[in-house]
Every structure is written in C-alpha cells, then in structure tokens.
Motif scaffolding. Structure first.
Motif, PDB file in Angstrom:
ATOM      1  N   TRP A  31       0.808  -1.202   0.000  1.00  0.00           N
ATOM      2  CA  TRP A  31       0.000   0.000   0.000  1.00  0.00           C
ATOM      3  C   TRP A  31       0.848   1.262   0.000  1.00  0.00           C
ATOM      4  O   TRP A  31       2.059   1.235   0.249  1.00  0.00           O
ATOM      5  CB  TRP A  31      -0.914   0.018   1.224  1.00  0.00           C
ATOM      6  CG  TRP A  31      -2.078  -0.908   1.110  1.00  0.00           C
ATOM      7  CD1 TRP A  31      -2.147  -2.063   0.373  1.00  0.00           C
ATOM      8  CD2 TRP A  31      -3.323  -0.791   1.786  1.00  0.00           C
ATOM      9  NE1 TRP A  31      -3.359  -2.651   0.545  1.00  0.00           N
ATOM     10  CE2 TRP A  31      -4.102  -1.900   1.399  1.00  0.00           C
ATOM     11  CE3 TRP A  31      -3.856   0.141   2.674  1.00  0.00           C
ATOM     12  CZ2 TRP A  31      -5.394  -2.086   1.875  1.00  0.00           C
ATOM     13  CZ3 TRP A  31      -5.131  -0.050   3.153  1.00  0.00           C
ATOM     14  CH2 TRP A  31      -5.894  -1.161   2.746  1.00  0.00           C
ATOM     15  N   ARG A  32       0.198   2.382  -0.235  1.00  0.00           N
ATOM     16  CA  ARG A  32       0.803   3.696  -0.150  1.00  0.00           C
ATOM     17  C   ARG A  32       0.119   4.473   0.976  1.00  0.00           C
ATOM     18  O   ARG A  32      -1.051   4.262   1.257  1.00  0.00           O
ATOM     19  CB  ARG A  32       0.640   4.454  -1.478  1.00  0.00           C
ATOM     20  CG  ARG A  32      -0.801   4.684  -1.887  1.00  0.00           C
ATOM     21  CD  ARG A  32      -0.899   5.460  -3.168  1.00  0.00           C
ATOM     22  NE  ARG A  32      -0.406   4.731  -4.323  1.00  0.00           N
ATOM     23  CZ  ARG A  32      -1.111   4.481  -5.407  1.00  0.00           C
ATOM     24  NH1 ARG A  32      -2.353   4.901  -5.482  1.00  0.00           N
ATOM     25  NH2 ARG A  32      -0.582   3.841  -6.438  1.00  0.00           N
ATOM     26  N   MET A  33       0.888   5.362   1.589  1.00  0.00           N
ATOM     27  CA  MET A  33       0.351   6.229   2.638  1.00  0.00           C
ATOM     28  C   MET A  33       0.622   7.670   2.235  1.00  0.00           C
ATOM     29  O   MET A  33       1.721   8.001   1.785  1.00  0.00           O
ATOM     30  CB  MET A  33       1.022   5.937   3.980  1.00  0.00           C
ATOM     31  CG  MET A  33       0.814   4.504   4.472  1.00  0.00           C
ATOM     32  SD  MET A  33      -0.896   4.141   4.889  1.00  0.00           S
ATOM     33  CE  MET A  33      -1.110   5.212   6.321  1.00  0.00           C
ATOM     34  N   GLY A  34      -0.372   8.512   2.409  1.00  0.00           N
ATOM     35  CA  GLY A  34      -0.216   9.890   1.986  1.00  0.00           C
ATOM     36  C   GLY A  34      -0.689  10.890   3.024  1.00  0.00           C
ATOM     37  O   GLY A  34      -1.431  10.553   3.944  1.00  0.00           O
ATOM     38  N   CYS A  95      -4.337  12.173   6.840  1.00  0.00           N
ATOM     39  CA  CYS A  95      -3.555  11.050   6.337  1.00  0.00           C
ATOM     40  C   CYS A  95      -4.487  10.120   5.570  1.00  0.00           C
ATOM     41  O   CYS A  95      -5.703  10.090   5.810  1.00  0.00           O
ATOM     42  CB  CYS A  95      -2.831  10.300   7.452  1.00  0.00           C
ATOM     43  SG  CYS A  95      -3.875   9.486   8.644  1.00  0.00           S
ATOM     44  N   ALA A  96      -3.911   9.388   4.650  1.00  0.00           N
ATOM     45  CA  ALA A  96      -4.692   8.529   3.782  1.00  0.00           C
ATOM     46  C   ALA A  96      -3.907   7.273   3.459  1.00  0.00           C
ATOM     47  O   ALA A  96      -2.669   7.278   3.453  1.00  0.00           O
ATOM     48  CB  ALA A  96      -5.057   9.264   2.500  1.00  0.00           C
ATOM     49  N   ALA A  97      -4.646   6.203   3.196  1.00  0.00           N
ATOM     50  CA  ALA A  97      -4.031   4.934   2.822  1.00  0.00           C
ATOM     51  C   ALA A  97      -4.658   4.443   1.520  1.00  0.00           C
ATOM     52  O   ALA A  97      -5.863   4.600   1.323  1.00  0.00           O
ATOM     53  CB  ALA A  97      -4.228   3.898   3.927  1.00  0.00           C
ATOM     54  N   GLY A  98      -3.842   3.864   0.687  1.00  0.00           N
ATOM     55  CA  GLY A  98      -4.349   3.410  -0.600  1.00  0.00           C
ATOM     56  C   GLY A  98      -3.817   2.061  -1.014  1.00  0.00           C
ATOM     57  O   GLY A  98      -2.624   1.789  -0.865  1.00  0.00           O
ATOM     58  N   ASN A  99      -4.695   1.220  -1.496  1.00  0.00           N
ATOM     59  CA  ASN A  99      -4.335  -0.049  -2.107  1.00  0.00           C
ATOM     60  C   ASN A  99      -4.222   0.198  -3.608  1.00  0.00           C
ATOM     61  O   ASN A  99      -5.225   0.501  -4.256  1.00  0.00           O
ATOM     62  CB  ASN A  99      -5.422  -1.078  -1.808  1.00  0.00           C
ATOM     63  CG  ASN A  99      -5.127  -2.439  -2.405  1.00  0.00           C
ATOM     64  OD1 ASN A  99      -4.314  -2.567  -3.306  1.00  0.00           O
ATOM     65  ND2 ASN A  99      -5.783  -3.450  -1.891  1.00  0.00           N
ATOM     66  N   PRO A 100      -3.037   0.099  -4.168  1.00  0.00           N
ATOM     67  CA  PRO A 100      -2.861   0.418  -5.598  1.00  0.00           C
ATOM     68  C   PRO A 100      -3.746  -0.404  -6.525  1.00  0.00           C
ATOM     69  O   PRO A 100      -4.031   0.032  -7.645  1.00  0.00           O
ATOM     70  CB  PRO A 100      -1.381   0.105  -5.834  1.00  0.00           C
ATOM     71  CG  PRO A 100      -0.749   0.200  -4.501  1.00  0.00           C
ATOM     72  CD  PRO A 100      -1.784  -0.263  -3.526  1.00  0.00           C
TER      73      PRO A 100
END
Length: 126
Positions: A31-34, A95-100
C-alpha cells in the motif's frame, strides 16, 4: 482500515511539528500512505506520500526540503515531520491509505487513496 492522525497544533512561523498517523485493520506492505491538507476555501491538496514497503517518498513542490515523510512498519505508523513552517502551511492535515489495486490514482491524487483519517489542525502564526 482505520487511520488515526495526531500531532497538530499551534506553532509560530519557522517552528516545527510532527504529525503521526496510526493505521489499524487489514493493510498490506504494497500500500501507499499519503498526507493531504485543506485550508478554508481551498480544495484538498497533496502534501507528501510514501510507499509502505519500499519507503520511496514523494512531495509537493511547496513542501520539498521542509517536510519529511517516514514510516515505522512495526507500529504501522506514518509520520510527517514539518520544519520551517510558514503561515501558508495552516490547514487541516489528513492522512490517507491506498491499495494500488483498488485505488488507481497516483500517489499525488485523492483517488489514489481509499481510506482517510479524521484530520488534524495545524495553525502557523506569523
């Protein structure tokens, strides 16, 4: 997945703050964290992001050289170290989390993330 952001507050221009974002629930090292921010009357804008596994980081031009994003895999926590703060950095930071696989947007866009924290207010006085 739940995200809990903390660390906001009031600081004078030139000062520093460190934001934290703790993730809970089912996440993945892919995942990515933003970090994004939104000031009154403005749209939410990208600030910084990090690839959870590789640790590669990305920054908005406005914060390059002043902000640093990092992560602690064991604690499932992402940090945003903010130095040399300016009044124009005043905003609610999310903050945010994303599953590509599910969130096809880029690291830099809102649609690159499917989970959002509640936001923490950063106020920089001049």
């Amino acid at each position: 997945v739940q995200l809990q952001a903390s660390g906001g507050g009031l600081v004078q221009a030139g000062g520093s703050l460190r934001l934290s974002c703790a993730a809970s629930g089912r996440t993945s090292s892919s995942w990515r964290m933003g970090w994004f921010r939104q000031s009154p009357g403005s749209e939410r804008e990208f600030v910084a992001a990090i690839a959870w596994s590789a640790g590669i980081s990305y920054y908005a031009d406005s914060v390059k050289g002043r902000f640093t994003v990092s992560r602690d895999n064991a604690k499932k926590t992402v940090y945003l170290q903010m130095n040399s703060l300016k009044p124009e950095d005043t905003a609610v930071y999310y903050c945010a989390a994303g599953n590509p696989i599910l969130s096809r947007g880029s690291y830099y866009s809102n649609d690159g993330y499917g989970y959002w924290g509640q936001g923490t207010l950063v106020t920089v006085s001049s």
